[in-house]
Design an enzyme around this catalytic site. Sequence first.
Site, PDB file in Angstrom:
ATOM      1  CE1 TYR A 146      -3.693   2.498   0.598  1.00 34.12           C
ATOM      2  CE2 TYR A 146      -2.462   3.243   2.522  1.00 34.12           C
ATOM      3  CZ  TYR A 146      -3.498   3.416   1.624  1.00 34.12           C
ATOM      4  OH  TYR A 146      -4.339   4.500   1.759  1.00 34.12           O
ATOM      5  CG  ASP A 241       5.850   3.821   0.809  1.00 35.46           C
ATOM      6  OD1 ASP A 241       6.156   4.595   1.745  1.00 35.46           O
ATOM      7  OD2 ASP A 241       4.677   3.591   0.466  1.00 35.46           O
ATOM      8  CE  LYS A 269       1.165   4.930   8.294  1.00 32.79           C
ATOM      9  NZ  LYS A 269       1.141   4.018   7.161  1.00 32.79           N
TER      10      LYS A 269
HETATM   11  C1  LIG Z   1       0.502   4.550   5.786  1.00 34.85           C
HETATM   12  C2  LIG Z   1       1.243   4.336   4.529  1.00 34.85           C
HETATM   13  C3  LIG Z   1       1.088   5.182   3.427  1.00 34.85           C
HETATM   14  C4  LIG Z   1       0.060   6.266   3.380  1.00 34.85           C
HETATM   15  O1  LIG Z   1       0.267   7.271   4.314  1.00 34.85           O
HETATM   16  P1  LIG Z   1      -0.956   8.243   4.712  1.00 34.85           P
HETATM   17  O2  LIG Z   1      -0.340   9.206   5.646  1.00 34.85           O
HETATM   18  O3  LIG Z   1      -1.995   7.343   5.331  1.00 34.85           O
HETATM   19  O4  LIG Z   1      -1.446   8.855   3.459  1.00 34.85           O
HETATM   20  C5  LIG Z   1       1.914   4.997   2.343  1.00 34.85           C
HETATM   21  N1  LIG Z   1       2.829   4.009   2.317  1.00 34.85           N
HETATM   22  C6  LIG Z   1       2.993   3.167   3.347  1.00 34.85           C
HETATM   23  C7  LIG Z   1       4.042   2.104   3.274  1.00 34.85           C
HETATM   24  C8  LIG Z   1       2.198   3.298   4.476  1.00 34.85           C
HETATM   25  O5  LIG Z   1       2.334   2.412   5.498  1.00 34.85           O
END
Ligand SMILES: *Cc1c(COP(=O)(O)O)cnc(C)c1O
Length: 432
Positions: A146, A241, A269
């Site tokens: 994701y 990511d 995060k």
């Molecule tokens: C949480 C997450 C996202 C998205 O971040 P948001 O702040 O919810 O838009 C993208 N990539 C990874 C790996 C994530 O865990």
Amino acid sequence: MARKTEQSRKLQKRAEQLIPGGVNSPVRAFGSVGCDPLFIVRGQGSHIWDADGNEYVDYIGSWGPLILGHAAPTVIEAVIEAARNGTSFGASTPAEADLAELVISAFPHMQKVRFVSSGTEATMSAIRLARGYTKRKYIVKFEGCYHGHSDALLVKAGSGVATLGIPGSAGVPEEFTQFTLALPYNDICALDQTFEKFKHQIACVIVEPVVGNMGCVPPARGYLEALRAITAHDKTLLIFDEVMTGFRLAYGGAQEIYAIKPDITTMGKIIGGGLPVGAYGASSEIMDLVAPLGPVYQAGTLSGNPLAMAAGYATLSYLREHKDVYSKLDKLAGEVVAGVAAAAKDAGVIMCHNRVGSMFTWFFAAGPVTDWTSAEKSDTEAFGRFFRAMLENGIYLPPSQYEAAFMGAAHTKQDVQQTIAAAKQAFAAVHA
Ligand SMILES: *Cc1c(COP(=O)(O)O)cnc(C)c1O
């Protein structure tokens, strides 16, 4: 023991009249675990309290950001101090370069960083930048990873999309995802074939170096190295990511542990310390393509927000000064994961687990879980029963089989013992 739920239920009824599903992010609705969602009113350290006064050991930590626990004094004080001077200016503030310096120093490949307000924005912008840099159209992502909810990335996207069992998203025209190639994770052959077929056409490969969004799935030995070699060979940019893994698995994220240098890193995060932040960073050569220096446009009214910068700075500087926190987290997470696994085995429950440092998932599957195909074999009904029983026993896990749980610096040995004891009772319920 019957947990009180009256207040949370009332609040949910009210919210449902006003907000789709009563929630501002889908998995919060607890749809896949068959019970009413909690309304949280307070958090302190590793514990949270709901509107009915129930107390829980929290393994979500706001889905990752709260590695220092709820209401960590250093973060709260920094936010209050920043707020006294005003909440936003839409102009530069000194705090932005302060946080940028900390972030860049954690990632050897990075020379410049741009702050945005979410992980979604970070990955979306990183992809635009990769396409701008390479002048190519195709992107490769992996099934079950994701990267936020931008159109091009909502293909086999894990997380809430997988939890709800929807293949992608309505409202995304096919044409918008025609340049997105989704491959199985941990499969070097699939990668080789795709690079053969789309030679010199792939702008970037985006990957969660350790996946959290189909539950925790680590890279197979040599997989990230192969990814690095194949992309470098075709002059394709490799995007790690690290929205979830950055400052979580180690101070320098997954790329520190596996000793791989990507071309672009996306973050979020933890770098916001519980406030809305995302970021993407790379070499100056790549980053200087971003406006105003270059032709790749990207902007944000609240980007680099002073409260978010202060919360992020407080969190990262704490982690930098207490790097032993990562070995502590690794040890404590190892204990809880092994303790629950042993309880499952004693009870004859079919379960396997994956863990990297403080990120982990108990899959209700024989395993091993190495990609989306194997993750999908999990018995989500059994997970739902386990989840509900754990909740009754004061343990708050992610309300989906396909999300990672997190251990934070505020968790204690007592939390772990309570969790293992709760699991012993819960496995009886899974069988029922
Ligand atoms: C949480 C997450 C996202 C998205 O971040 P948001 O702040 O919810 O838009 C993208 N990539 C990874 C790996 C994530 O865990």
